[in-house]
Design a protein around this motif. Structure first.
Motif, PDB file in Angstrom:
ATOM      1  N   ALA A  17       0.855  -1.183   0.000  1.00  0.00           N
ATOM      2  CA  ALA A  17       0.000   0.000   0.000  1.00  0.00           C
ATOM      3  C   ALA A  17       0.891   1.234   0.000  1.00  0.00           C
ATOM      4  O   ALA A  17       1.913   1.266   0.688  1.00  0.00           O
ATOM      5  CB  ALA A  17      -0.903   0.007   1.222  1.00  0.00           C
ATOM      6  N   LEU A  18       0.494   2.238  -0.779  1.00  0.00           N
ATOM      7  CA  LEU A  18       1.211   3.503  -0.861  1.00  0.00           C
ATOM      8  C   LEU A  18       0.258   4.646  -0.576  1.00  0.00           C
ATOM      9  O   LEU A  18      -0.926   4.565  -0.879  1.00  0.00           O
ATOM     10  CB  LEU A  18       1.778   3.731  -2.270  1.00  0.00           C
ATOM     11  N   ALA A  19       0.806   5.728  -0.028  1.00  0.00           N
ATOM     12  CA  ALA A  19       0.054   6.977   0.124  1.00  0.00           C
ATOM     13  C   ALA A  19       0.995   8.110  -0.228  1.00  0.00           C
ATOM     14  O   ALA A  19       2.107   8.186   0.295  1.00  0.00           O
ATOM     15  CB  ALA A  19      -0.464   7.134   1.548  1.00  0.00           C
ATOM     16  N   VAL A  26       6.450   9.239  -0.450  1.00  0.00           N
ATOM     17  CA  VAL A  26       5.358   8.292  -0.246  1.00  0.00           C
ATOM     18  C   VAL A  26       5.527   7.548   1.070  1.00  0.00           C
ATOM     19  O   VAL A  26       6.642   7.300   1.525  1.00  0.00           O
ATOM     20  CB  VAL A  26       5.243   7.253  -1.389  1.00  0.00           C
ATOM     21  N   ALA A  27       4.393   7.214   1.678  1.00  0.00           N
ATOM     22  CA  ALA A  27       4.372   6.279   2.795  1.00  0.00           C
ATOM     23  C   ALA A  27       4.133   4.909   2.177  1.00  0.00           C
ATOM     24  O   ALA A  27       3.378   4.777   1.210  1.00  0.00           O
ATOM     25  CB  ALA A  27       3.259   6.631   3.770  1.00  0.00           C
ATOM     26  N   PHE A  28       4.779   3.870   2.709  1.00  0.00           N
ATOM     27  CA  PHE A  28       4.709   2.514   2.167  1.00  0.00           C
ATOM     28  C   PHE A  28       4.548   1.525   3.303  1.00  0.00           C
ATOM     29  O   PHE A  28       5.164   1.661   4.367  1.00  0.00           O
ATOM     30  CB  PHE A  28       6.009   2.196   1.408  1.00  0.00           C
ATOM     31  N   CYS A  64      -3.922   6.058   3.517  1.00  0.00           N
ATOM     32  CA  CYS A  64      -4.235   7.279   2.787  1.00  0.00           C
ATOM     33  C   CYS A  64      -3.613   8.433   3.549  1.00  0.00           C
ATOM     34  O   CYS A  64      -3.583   8.436   4.782  1.00  0.00           O
ATOM     35  CB  CYS A  64      -5.733   7.480   2.560  1.00  0.00           C
ATOM     36  N   ALA A  65      -3.045   9.370   2.811  1.00  0.00           N
ATOM     37  CA  ALA A  65      -2.378  10.510   3.430  1.00  0.00           C
ATOM     38  C   ALA A  65      -3.403  11.503   3.955  1.00  0.00           C
ATOM     39  O   ALA A  65      -4.349  11.864   3.256  1.00  0.00           O
ATOM     40  CB  ALA A  65      -1.455  11.183   2.429  1.00  0.00           C
ATOM     41  N   LEU A  66      -3.205  11.928   5.187  1.00  0.00           N
ATOM     42  CA  LEU A  66      -4.024  12.988   5.773  1.00  0.00           C
ATOM     43  C   LEU A  66      -3.315  14.336   5.635  1.00  0.00           C
ATOM     44  O   LEU A  66      -3.950  15.379   5.603  1.00  0.00           O
ATOM     45  CB  LEU A  66      -4.303  12.694   7.244  1.00  0.00           C
TER      46      LEU A  66
END
Length: 187
Positions: A17-19, A26-28, A64-66
């Motif tokens: 999952a990526l955001a 990106v967060a992974f 999901c990015a906030l």
């Protein structure tokens, strides 16, 4: 499309999952390595930024990015909606998670820095959750969507989402009315 720069090998991953946290960050996370990480693009290569945070016992994670420093997280096994924050070096759990029991294949998308839309294949209900800075809470009531399978969701703006359902083969728009979700258009 054209490939830009070099890819980064991340061996042994499943259900990644990526955001997107910015245009270059990106967060992974994935279901095998079970580590929340940050990767940064310098224009030609990806590199790990800081250290990862182990989140043991996960399966099918979703992010999901906030904001540029925080993500919403949920997965099949822990059944807990959480927020993780990155300080530039390390990730940490922020506040407390919200248990959402009995879920399967959850999907989330950010509507704003404090709200997400949520749906999964078992509860079959589109919901809105709000982050207070320390805890999640259900906002208003959910909308039952019968027999969903193989779903994908994305936000269109702060009050609308698009959902595609593999079972019905329909792409549908839903809008937040202030207290619940409503389908837009005819199907």
């Amino acid at each position: 499309w054209a490939l830009s720069g070099s890819g980064l090998s991340i061996a042994g991953i499943t259900q990644p999952a990526l955001a997107s946290m910015s245009s270059t960050t990106v967060a992974f996370i994935d279901g095998s390595l079970e580590e929340l990480r940050t990767y940064t693009w310098n224009g030609s290569i990806w590199s790990l930024t800081g250290s990862g945070l182990s989140i043991a016992g996960i399966s099918g994670p979703k992010l999901c990015a906030l904001s540029s420093t925080s993500v919403a997280f949920i997965d099949n096994d822990l059944e807990s909606l959480r927020v993780y924050t990155f300080n530039g070096t390390t990730w940490s759990l922020t506040g407390s998670g919200l248990s959402i029991a009995g879920i399967s294949t959850p999907k989330i998308t950010a509507l704003s820095s404090t709200t997400i839309a949520y749906i999964d294949q078992t509860l079959n209900e589109l919901r809105k959750y709000t982050w207070s800075g320390t805890a999640w809470s259900l906002t208003g009531s959910g909308l039952a969507i019968a027999t969903i399978s193989g779903i994908a969701i994305t936000s269109l703006n702060s009050s609308s989402v698009a959902i595609v359902d593999q079972n019905t083969e329909v792409l549908q728009m839903y809008t937040w009315t202030g207290s619940t979700w409503a389908a837009e258009g005819a199907y």
